[in-house]
Design a protein around this motif. Structure first.
Motif, PDB file in Angstrom:
ATOM      1  N   THR A 167       0.054  -1.138   0.406  1.00 21.61           N
ATOM      2  CA  THR A 167      -0.255   0.159   0.503  1.00 21.61           C
ATOM      3  C   THR A 167       0.701   1.192   0.135  1.00 21.61           C
ATOM      4  OG1 THR A 167      -1.422  -1.218   1.796  1.00 21.61           O
ATOM      5  CG2 THR A 167      -1.979   2.013   1.501  1.00 21.61           C
ATOM      6  N   TYR A 168       2.191   1.715   0.641  1.00 21.30           N
ATOM      7  CA  TYR A 168       2.604   2.840   1.265  1.00 21.30           C
ATOM      8  C   TYR A 168       3.694   2.736  -0.216  1.00 21.30           C
ATOM      9  CZ  TYR A 168       6.094   5.933   1.799  1.00 21.30           C
ATOM     10  OH  TYR A 168       6.741   6.565   2.407  1.00 21.30           O
TER      11      TYR A 168
ATOM     12  N   CYS B 160       0.798   3.967  -3.043  1.00 21.86           N
ATOM     13  CA  CYS B 160       0.691   5.155  -2.751  1.00 21.86           C
ATOM     14  C   CYS B 160       1.879   6.435  -2.803  1.00 21.86           C
ATOM     15  CB  CYS B 160       0.290   5.408  -0.968  1.00 21.86           C
ATOM     16  SG  CYS B 160      -1.022   4.858  -1.028  1.00 21.86           S
TER      17      CYS B 160
END
Length: 321
Positions: free
Chosen positions: A201-202, A205
């Motif tokens: 996710t990081y 993003c």
């Protein structure tokens, strides 16, 4: 080849095996030839750009200072990956230490983000030069250019720091085999025998934030540039104004188009063979650093003329002695 590391305490002493280009192992020696040529052209071109700009006082202007930053950044990106790639292709040197892998990963992603910021700064430079020419020297003074360069570097450093930290904190084990030519973030994350939702996710993003923000601002700059250019009454003036943006536009296309293809191939092209994924990812890293100095050398008259002068001086030197 399926060995896994089962203790987080031993990760510092662990190592990964970089496969190279899966499915094309028999052709690695041949694939290494164009990769080696690309790296040699990258070194020659970017070092030449830096030498010409440093040795010519008339080029100590914002546009060329940003170009110097781009050249340094390209040298770092290519040098952090190409030597290991060539070692894999020509010597079969596939092993890389866990910490060395994280360092390579950090350099690749940090300086890729820095490159995007430099391209944005160069777009702003062209916007100010064309839309506010009378205030150009005031708005983009050398201290301002230096601060923009530091901000670009700081953004890359800060945004990528959590990636290796989060990988270090992963529990359980790491599989050793990385089906890639270098330590890319998601390739390393996939090796973990644990839940990597936070890591994935990081990473996504950060990628979306950087690309969306930078491309959005670059697009906005060029929209305003085009509006200003087409308001000019003279066709020659319009051609000259657009000509000053030609090299930067080519650089943007060379940098972002391979990245877009790589991203789409990984996310959408489920039926695309793995070697296509890896070849695209390799080209994405090595092509822009090689092409950028060629583009600016051809498109920028001051740099082209200075390089030609240097060659002429070298040709004359033996006869003059």
């Amino acid at each position: 080849m399926t060995e896994a590391i089962n203790s987080t305490a031993s990760l510092g002493q662990a190592s990964f095996i970089l496969v190279g280009i899966p499915g094309l192992e028999a052709f690695h020696a041949w694939i290494g030839i164009p990769l080696g040529l690309m790296y040699m052209l990258t070194l020659l071109g970017n070092i030449s750009i830096l030498f010409v700009i440093k040795s010519e006082p008339s080029l100590h202007k914002p546009m060329y200072l940003f170009l110097s930053m781009l050249a340094v950044n390209d040298l770092i990106i290519s040098t952090s990956t190409a030597p290991k790639m060539l070692g894999i292709m020509w010597q079969g040197a596939r092993e890389i230490g866990f910490d060395a892998c994280l360092v390579q990963m950090y350099f690749i992603h940090t300086f890729s983000i820095v490159e995007s910021a430099i391209l944005l700064a160069m777009a702003i430079d062209r916007y100010v030069a064309i839309c506010h020419p009378l205030h150009y020297a005031t708005i983009l003074s050398n201290p301002v250019v230096a601060k923009m360069g530091l901000a670009a570097a700081a953004r890359g450093v800060i945004l990528v720091v959590p990636c290796p930290v989060l990988i270090k904190r992963l529990p359980s084990c790491f599989r050793r085999i990385i089906r890639h030519t270098y330590c890319e973030h998601m390739a390393v994350v996939k090796m973990a025998c644990a839940d990597t939702t936070v890591n994935r996710t990081y990473g996504i993003c950060v990628a979306l934030l950087v690309v969306t923000l930078d491309l959005g601002l670059i697009g906005t700059s060029y929209t305003m540039i085009l509006r200003a250019v087409f308001r000019l009454s003279s066709r020659d003036a319009r051609a000259k104004a657009l000509g000053t943006c030609a090299a930067h536009t080519c650089t943007i296309l060379v940098s972002y188009v391979p990245a877009l293809f790589t991203f789409l191939t990984h996310r959408i092209g489920k039926n695309v063979p793995p070697y296509i994924h890896i070849l695209l990812a390799t080209v994405y890293l090595l092509l822009p650093p090689m092409v950028n100095p060629l583009v600016y050398g051809v498109k920028t008259q001051q740099i082209r003329q200075r390089v030609l002068d240097l060659f002429r001086q070298r040709r004359k030197a033996p006869g003059e002695q």
